[in-house]
Design a protein around this motif. Structure first.
Motif, PDB file in Angstrom:
ATOM      1  N   ALA A   1       0.829  -1.203   0.000  1.00 51.54           N
ATOM      2  CA  ALA A   1       0.000   0.000   0.000  1.00 51.54           C
ATOM      3  C   ALA A   1       0.868   1.259   0.000  1.00 51.54           C
ATOM      4  O   ALA A   1       0.581   2.225  -0.734  1.00 51.54           O
ATOM      5  CB  ALA A   1      -0.932  -0.005   1.207  1.00 51.54           C
ATOM      6  N   ALA A   2       1.934   1.253   0.789  1.00 48.87           N
ATOM      7  CA  ALA A   2       2.822   2.417   0.872  1.00 48.87           C
ATOM      8  C   ALA A   2       3.546   2.637  -0.454  1.00 48.87           C
ATOM      9  O   ALA A   2       3.702   3.778  -0.922  1.00 48.87           O
ATOM     10  CB  ALA A   2       3.826   2.235   2.007  1.00 48.87           C
ATOM     11  N   ILE A   3       3.989   1.536  -1.089  1.00 46.27           N
ATOM     12  CA  ILE A   3       4.698   1.658  -2.366  1.00 46.27           C
ATOM     13  C   ILE A   3       3.743   2.108  -3.465  1.00 46.27           C
ATOM     14  O   ILE A   3       4.110   2.937  -4.317  1.00 46.27           O
ATOM     15  CB  ILE A   3       5.383   0.327  -2.725  1.00 46.27           C
ATOM     16  N   ASP A   4       2.519   1.597  -3.474  1.00 47.00           N
ATOM     17  CA  ASP A   4       1.536   2.044  -4.472  1.00 47.00           C
ATOM     18  C   ASP A   4       1.308   3.547  -4.370  1.00 47.00           C
ATOM     19  O   ASP A   4       1.235   4.249  -5.389  1.00 47.00           O
ATOM     20  CB  ASP A   4       0.210   1.299  -4.271  1.00 47.00           C
ATOM     21  N   ARG A   5       1.209   4.032  -3.147  1.00 47.89           N
ATOM     22  CA  ARG A   5       0.972   5.466  -2.938  1.00 47.89           C
ATOM     23  C   ARG A   5       2.163   6.286  -3.435  1.00 47.89           C
ATOM     24  O   ARG A   5       2.002   7.263  -4.180  1.00 47.89           O
ATOM     25  CB  ARG A   5       0.728   5.718  -1.445  1.00 47.89           C
ATOM     26  N   ALA A   6       3.375   5.880  -3.036  1.00 49.49           N
ATOM     27  CA  ALA A   6       4.572   6.622  -3.436  1.00 49.49           C
ATOM     28  C   ALA A   6       4.800   6.542  -4.944  1.00 49.49           C
ATOM     29  O   ALA A   6       5.157   7.536  -5.592  1.00 49.49           O
ATOM     30  CB  ALA A   6       5.793   6.093  -2.694  1.00 49.49           C
ATOM     31  N   ALA A   7       4.589   5.356  -5.512  1.00 49.76           N
ATOM     32  CA  ALA A   7       4.791   5.180  -6.954  1.00 49.76           C
ATOM     33  C   ALA A   7       3.807   6.023  -7.750  1.00 49.76           C
ATOM     34  O   ALA A   7       4.146   6.577  -8.808  1.00 49.76           O
ATOM     35  CB  ALA A   7       4.654   3.709  -7.326  1.00 49.76           C
ATOM     36  N   GLY A   8       2.584   6.160  -7.244  1.00 49.81           N
ATOM     37  CA  GLY A   8       1.604   7.007  -7.911  1.00 49.81           C
ATOM     38  C   GLY A   8       2.023   8.465  -7.893  1.00 49.81           C
ATOM     39  O   GLY A   8       1.862   9.178  -8.895  1.00 49.81           O
ATOM     40  N   MET A   9       2.557   8.924  -6.789  1.00 47.22           N
ATOM     41  CA  MET A   9       3.000  10.315  -6.676  1.00 47.22           C
ATOM     42  C   MET A   9       4.174  10.606  -7.606  1.00 47.22           C
ATOM     43  O   MET A   9       4.280  11.688  -8.183  1.00 47.22           O
ATOM     44  CB  MET A   9       3.446  10.617  -5.238  1.00 47.22           C
ATOM     45  N   LEU A  10       5.066   9.632  -7.749  1.00 48.52           N
ATOM     46  CA  LEU A  10       6.328   9.856  -8.449  1.00 48.52           C
ATOM     47  C   LEU A  10       6.374   9.272  -9.857  1.00 48.52           C
ATOM     48  O   LEU A  10       7.400   9.356 -10.526  1.00 48.52           O
ATOM     49  CB  LEU A  10       7.477   9.262  -7.620  1.00 48.52           C
TER      50      LEU A  10
END
Length: 365
Positions: A113-122
């Motif tokens: 979940a944390a990686i999905d959020r960060a990957a979406g931002m970046l």
């Protein structure tokens, strides 16, 4: 989130080098502060002491409610982005992002979940299975930012993270970092030697020189009211012009003179210079505050063009005024001008700066 307080912070390397000298700095919760200065000024050492990567000789560092002087980096709840990205080359982007969370025994569901959020931002979703060597420099730097974001720390620390990128990527990453801070307003300290980065990113800018803080303020404050001649010359691109001038107080007017130059100063500057009659001061004028043509009465002077720098959007003129050296002026891109031309320049009299030649402090009313 947390505020950062540095109190009388010092760093000695043996008995020979005093790298950081009595630094006092308060950084508010969620504030983005840029530390800027020339190489060797102590900015990176200060950042590394906040991170726990350098021992403190004396003073205190407080993050939130805790004094962290003797805490190891892992216990300070900080995340750091380095100049060289510091990615694990044998791991995929996903595993690089997950590495710190796995060390903290975070569940794989939370990690995803944390990686999905960060990957979406970046914009990293299409790169998660690649290795770092398959990415460009800008993409690797985004991965390094993502590794910090997934940890959700109290503090982000940036140690010249854009230095290895070309000019276009640096501009893009500045926008990326600014956008991220708006989305995730975490307390951030950004170290750079590039004053453009400091001015565009920082809520406040901290200018350092030889281990000491010279000025703390908003970008507009340090640009408009520099605390001393060093700050005035360091902030602004191209740099401020400095000319040694003599002050003449005459009936109803005050003028400053040098070879080939005489300017009648504004009323506020005249009041500030009242005590300097017959003495010398340092005149500072920014290139953008010089214009072609006669301008206001008492503001014009003659110059000879020595170098023309055509930048597309504007022209920088390196000119010689009298015998006292080169003065840089910024003019419109469509100006027809060539090396060797004799021109008339005028200063914007309300935008002049004056400094005491001994203390290098500003002369103000």
């Amino acid at each position: 989130m947390a505020a950062i307080t540095l109190s009388k912070l010092n760093k000695h390397y043996g008995s020979l080098f005093h790298a950081v000298k009595d630094v006092d700095l308060e950084i508010a919760d969620r504030e983005f502060v840029a530390l800027v200065g020339p190489s060797g000024c102590g900015k990176s050492t200060t950042l590394r002491m906040i991170a726990g990567l350098e021992d403190i000789t004396s003073g205190d560092i407080r993050i939130g409610e805790r004094i962290v002087n003797h805490l190891p980096p892992r216990d300070r709840d900080i995340a750091m982005v380095f100049q060289n990205y510091a990615l694990y080359q044998h791991m995929s982007v996903y595993d690089n992002l997950a590495f710190g969370l796995r060390n903290k025994k975070t569940s794989e569901a939370e990690i995803k979940a944390a990686i999905d959020r960060a990957a979406g931002m970046l914009g990293l979703h299409g790169m998660l299975q690649r290795k770092p060597k398959q990415l460009s420099g800008g993409q690797q730097q985004r991965v390094a930012l993502g590794r910090c974001i997934v940890r959700n720390p109290q503090v982000f620390l940036f140690d010249e993270p854009l230095s290895n990128l070309d000019a276009k990527l640096r501009a893009q990453m500045r926008i990326e970092i600014k956008r991220l801070h708006a989305q995730i307003p975490t307390t951030s300290v950004f170290v750079t030697h590039d004053q453009v980065e400091a001015m565009t990113l920082g809520d406040r800018v901290v200018i350092m020189r030889e281990g000491r803080i010279q000025q703390i303020g908003t970008p507009l404050a340090v640009y408009g009211k520099p605390a001393n001649k060093f700050v005035a010359g360091f902030i602004g691109a191209p740099a401020m012009n400095f000319i040694d001038v003599a002050v003449h107080n005459e009936a109803g007017a005050t003028a400053v003179e040098a070879a080939g130059l005489r300017l009648t100063v504004s009323a506020p500057d005249a009041r500030a210079l009242a005590a300097y009659g017959g003495r010398h001061v340092i005149l500072g004028v920014r290139p953008e505050h010089l214009v072609l043509g006669e301008g206001a009465p008492g503001a014009g002077f003659d110059a000879r063009v020595e170098v023309v720098e055509q930048l597309g959007s504007e022209i920088l003129l390196e000119t010689r005024v009298g015998s006292h050296g080169v003065t840089v002026a910024r003019v419109a891109a469509e100006t027809a001008i060539a090396r060797g031309d004799q021109i008339r320049l005028s200063a914007q009299l309300g935008r002049l700066h004056f400094f005491d030649p001994e203390t290098e402090l500003p002369v103000r009313a």
